[in-house]
Design an enzyme around this catalytic site. Sequence first.
Site, short mmCIF file in Angstrom:
data_model
loop_
_atom_site.label_atom_id
_atom_site.label_comp_id
_atom_site.label_asym_id
_atom_site.label_seq_id
_atom_site.Cartn_x
_atom_site.Cartn_y
_atom_site.Cartn_z
N ARG A 109 -9.33 -25.65 8.48
CA ARG A 109 -8.90 -27.05 8.49
C ARG A 109 -8.92 -27.72 7.11
NH1 ARG A 109 -11.01 -30.73 10.90
NH2 ARG A 109 -9.15 -31.74 11.68
N TYR A 140 -5.16 -28.69 6.09
CA TYR A 140 -4.88 -30.13 6.29
C TYR A 140 -5.59 -31.01 5.29
CZ TYR A 140 -4.37 -28.61 11.29
OH TYR A 140 -4.07 -27.98 12.46
N GLY A 146 -9.52 -30.63 23.68
CA GLY A 146 -10.21 -29.48 23.12
C GLY A 146 -11.26 -29.96 22.13
N CYS A 191 -8.27 -15.45 -2.42
CA CYS A 191 -7.46 -15.62 -3.63
C CYS A 191 -6.37 -16.66 -3.37
CB CYS A 191 -6.87 -14.29 -4.05
SG CYS A 191 -8.13 -13.07 -4.39
C1 PLP Z 1 -3.87 -28.51 21.17
C2 PLP Z 1 -3.53 -29.07 22.50
C3 PLP Z 1 -4.50 -29.76 23.23
C4 PLP Z 1 -5.87 -30.06 22.69
O1 PLP Z 1 -5.84 -30.89 21.58
P1 PLP Z 1 -7.21 -31.47 20.96
O2 PLP Z 1 -6.73 -32.21 19.78
O3 PLP Z 1 -8.03 -30.28 20.61
O4 PLP Z 1 -7.84 -32.32 21.99
C5 PLP Z 1 -4.16 -30.19 24.49
N1 PLP Z 1 -2.93 -29.97 25.01
C6 PLP Z 1 -1.98 -29.31 24.35
C7 PLP Z 1 -0.66 -29.10 24.99
C8 PLP Z 1 -2.23 -28.84 23.06
O5 PLP Z 1 -1.28 -28.20 22.39
#
Ligand code: PLP
Length: 405
Positions: free
Chosen positions: A295, A299, A259, A326
């Site tokens: 984020r 994190y 992703g 807040c």
């Molecule tokens: C979140 C997730 C991804 C993608 O992760 P990235 O760090 O955005 O590449 C892929 N597969 C599963 C099962 C996930 O939970």
Amino acid sequence: MKTQKTPFHLYDEKGIRANARELKQAFAAFPDFTEFFAVKALPNPFILRILNEEGFGADCSSLPELLLAERSGISGEKIIFSSNDTPADEFLQARKMGAILNLDDMSHIDFLEKTCGSLPELICFRYNPGSLRQGNAIIGKPEEAKYGFTRDQLLEGYRMAKERGVKRFGLHTMLASNELDYRYFIETGRMLFQMVAELSHALDIRFEFVNIGGGIGIPYRPEQTPVDYRAIADGIGKAYRDIIEKKGLGPVKVFMECGRIITGPYGWLVTTVRHMKHTYRDYVGLDASMANLMRPGIYGAYHHITVVGKENEDATSVYDVTGSLCENNDKFAIQRALPEIVPGDIVVIHDTGAHGHAMGFNYNGKLRSAELLLREDGSIIKIRREETVEDYFGTLDFGALENFR
Ligand SMILES: *Cc1c(COP(=O)(O)O)cnc(C)c1O
């Protein structure tokens, strides 16, 4: 498009397409290599359409994500359903759509069979190698992760699936998150090929694909370097020859479900400075908040920040860059050296194209921003409008309140 009020996320179509092509090119030696974009990173149908045009599928893990993929024009085995703690209606929907089902647990084999009346022809299981692999900081140690089958469970699970008529098999894992070391993904590929060899041998089944998961990191910090796709592909290619080809187990397709790396670097959160505040520290108050980008707040993640028109000025001031929630962790940067900032400056937060808008929330009555797309021809279109107070009230019934005593 007429002018757009800040804050908004802006995505770069040209950058997204060029990166998608580079990834595919790097894996060109693998027939039918497919990247299934993790929808949760940027769940917008315009983006899914672009990625689908580039040949990508979708990795979904909820009913709305499945429907979003479908409505974006992605269907059948171009969708992998990688859920956990899955409700029955989601399995039914995924099955109805002909998606690849990736089960997270042994018990889901029975659950799926009961829910759908039969098992599908194709099934995939998620492997959790436990203490055999190190995790990384964001995703944690595999043995502490809730996901996946143990090694022994995989053997038992595929045996059950085979006995119950499943004909086609895949193997999945997802171990890293925001990992910048390309060798990690090669190790993962090798680990899966080895499992394929063991399982095929023990059960006399043939694996159609391995899915090495997502997790390729992006250089959020200016001094970091991007992951070299070709280095990953070359290393996995070598592991393929060493294990799959040598044992005559091919062809096994290689899938991926990233992703972050797919859209992350091609998004920016564009904001305006509302107020400057000088107390024990110097604060820049933006018109965006954690509702637009979580984020940093959750994190402590680094996102690079620039000020429009001041890109070449020296970073002579040190600021905490905050939102209006807040919550004291509503900060985009803490003690960050930046050029001198004044109210009205446009502050751009970089690399917000993945896990940015998507993680937004309405806590404190904050409304999520619009999403804009910079087209290849230089035009800009709105691909999601900003939320309004009516959206925020959308789940409330004020009619019922009239009669509430
Ligand atoms: C979140 C997730 C991804 C993608 O992760 P990235 O760090 O955005 O590449 C892929 N597969 C599963 C099962 C996930 O939970």
